[in-house]
Design an enzyme around this catalytic site. Sequence first.
Site, PDB file in Angstrom:
ATOM      1  N   ASN A   9       0.880  -1.160   0.035  1.00  0.00           N
ATOM      2  CA  ASN A   9       0.052   0.093  -0.032  1.00  0.00           C
ATOM      3  C   ASN A   9       0.886   1.257  -0.194  1.00  0.00           C
ATOM      4  O   ASN A   9       1.628   1.524   0.845  1.00  0.00           O
ATOM      5  CB  ASN A   9      -0.896   0.261   1.181  1.00  0.00           C
ATOM      6  CG  ASN A   9      -1.754   1.294   1.509  1.00  0.00           C
ATOM      7  OD1 ASN A   9      -1.872   2.054   0.359  1.00  0.00           O
ATOM      8  ND2 ASN A   9      -2.614   1.368   2.454  1.00  0.00           N
ATOM      9  N   LYS A  11       0.209   4.162  -0.520  1.00  0.00           N
ATOM     10  CA  LYS A  11      -0.616   5.432   0.264  1.00  0.00           C
ATOM     11  C   LYS A  11      -0.216   6.694  -0.878  1.00  0.00           C
ATOM     12  O   LYS A  11       0.077   6.362  -1.971  1.00  0.00           O
ATOM     13  CB  LYS A  11      -0.185   5.616   1.752  1.00  0.00           C
ATOM     14  CG  LYS A  11      -0.255   4.493   2.320  1.00  0.00           C
ATOM     15  CD  LYS A  11      -0.207   4.489   3.835  1.00  0.00           C
ATOM     16  CE  LYS A  11      -0.246   3.159   4.526  1.00  0.00           C
ATOM     17  NZ  LYS A  11      -0.510   3.352   6.098  1.00  0.00           N
ATOM     18  N   HIS A  98      -9.991   1.280   4.382  1.00  0.00           N
ATOM     19  CA  HIS A  98      -8.702   1.561   5.154  1.00  0.00           C
ATOM     20  C   HIS A  98      -9.081   2.419   6.172  1.00  0.00           C
ATOM     21  O   HIS A  98      -9.731   3.455   6.005  1.00  0.00           O
ATOM     22  CB  HIS A  98      -7.464   2.076   4.133  1.00  0.00           C
ATOM     23  CG  HIS A  98      -6.272   2.064   4.920  1.00  0.00           C
ATOM     24  ND1 HIS A  98      -5.801   2.884   5.699  1.00  0.00           N
ATOM     25  CD2 HIS A  98      -5.289   1.134   4.771  1.00  0.00           C
ATOM     26  CE1 HIS A  98      -4.711   2.731   6.062  1.00  0.00           C
ATOM     27  NE2 HIS A  98      -4.162   1.398   5.425  1.00  0.00           N
ATOM     28  N   GLU A 100      -7.212   4.813   7.293  1.00  0.00           N
ATOM     29  CA  GLU A 100      -6.943   6.439   6.941  1.00  0.00           C
ATOM     30  C   GLU A 100      -8.321   7.000   6.319  1.00  0.00           C
ATOM     31  O   GLU A 100      -8.473   8.077   6.533  1.00  0.00           O
ATOM     32  CB  GLU A 100      -5.649   6.370   6.261  1.00  0.00           C
ATOM     33  CG  GLU A 100      -4.478   6.057   7.030  1.00  0.00           C
ATOM     34  CD  GLU A 100      -3.466   5.831   6.401  1.00  0.00           C
ATOM     35  OE1 GLU A 100      -3.050   5.721   5.037  1.00  0.00           O
ATOM     36  OE2 GLU A 100      -2.379   5.098   7.146  1.00  0.00           O
ATOM     37  N   GLU A 170      -6.166  -4.817  10.190  1.00  0.00           N
ATOM     38  CA  GLU A 170      -4.759  -3.868  10.668  1.00  0.00           C
ATOM     39  C   GLU A 170      -5.333  -3.033  11.809  1.00  0.00           C
ATOM     40  O   GLU A 170      -6.093  -1.966  11.888  1.00  0.00           O
ATOM     41  CB  GLU A 170      -4.989  -2.770   9.190  1.00  0.00           C
ATOM     42  CG  GLU A 170      -4.779  -3.418   8.060  1.00  0.00           C
ATOM     43  CD  GLU A 170      -3.919  -2.537   7.141  1.00  0.00           C
ATOM     44  OE1 GLU A 170      -2.759  -2.675   6.755  1.00  0.00           O
ATOM     45  OE2 GLU A 170      -4.480  -1.224   6.769  1.00  0.00           O
ATOM     46  N   GLY A 176       1.840   2.310  10.924  1.00  0.00           N
ATOM     47  CA  GLY A 176       2.722   3.579  10.745  1.00  0.00           C
ATOM     48  C   GLY A 176       3.343   3.811  11.929  1.00  0.00           C
ATOM     49  O   GLY A 176       4.055   4.920  12.015  1.00  0.00           O
ATOM     50  N   SER A 216       2.694  -1.783  10.571  1.00  0.00           N
ATOM     51  CA  SER A 216       4.189  -2.168  10.859  1.00  0.00           C
ATOM     52  C   SER A 216       4.833  -3.666  10.561  1.00  0.00           C
ATOM     53  O   SER A 216       5.669  -3.811  11.213  1.00  0.00           O
ATOM     54  CB  SER A 216       4.411  -1.962  12.358  1.00  0.00           C
ATOM     55  OG  SER A 216       4.115  -0.196  12.459  1.00  0.00           O
TER      56      SER A 216
END
Length: 254
Positions: A9, A11, A98, A100, A170, A176, A216
């Site tokens: 991904n 991003k 996702h 985010e 996730e 991250g 991560s």
Amino acid sequence: MPRKIVAANWKMNNDEYSSKKLTFDFLKYISESNNTKVLKILSVPFPFLNTVTKMCEGVDSVFVSAQNSSDYSEGAYTGEVSAKMLSSISVPFSLVGHSERREIFGESDDIVFAKTRLLLENNITPIFCCGEPINIRKDNTHLSFVEEQLNLSVFKLKSSEFKKIIIAYEPVWAIGTGETASENDISEMHRHIRSLIKSKYSSSLSNDISILYGGSLKPENAKQIFDIKNVDGGLIGGASLNAKDFIDIVNSIN
Ligand code: PGA
């Protein structure tokens, strides 16, 4: 048996030049490693979908994915990209839900479900992301939180539709941050998701759905995580921006 999958991904990173370079380096490593049993997916920004698709054409078990798609099918929605548009340029996968998108762009479960539906209608495989934020984990309500995310979206699908989905668990607090969930955390949630699929649909469906872990993941912890029961691969953010790290993660799966 679920398919083993490792998905990058990117991003909102890279430009035209660095996208080509990253893809080129990745494909070079792929040709050396000859690892065709694992499905490799590159989730790249919209502007680079075509270029990366062309570069990967004919390479066994490597595909591109979008990172997002609209919850509307078409019309006066300036700036949106529809599932139909993605399908017209032969994009086979798309991330949906996702964290985010959910947290920064306020995507509700209803929106996530609308997007999932449109992706399936356009023959694009949704990579459905779910996972709990840190406060939920601290309250110890993470299992019911993720169950609710599934109930309000993908569990509304008929089994003939649901069987096309890939799930990515996730935990938001591990994305991250450099903080990976423990083996117990991952094992507990993946087992939970698989058993929910079994009770909602059937054991054969539950045994066939790929459930990826994300948060991560890096070359140093990939093998340990991929060896956990019910983990069928990973969704990788930061480490996928380095071709060598990403291929090392791909090669960590059995
Ligand atoms: P990360 O991101 O690997 O950088 O934690 C994972 C993701 O957001 O999909």
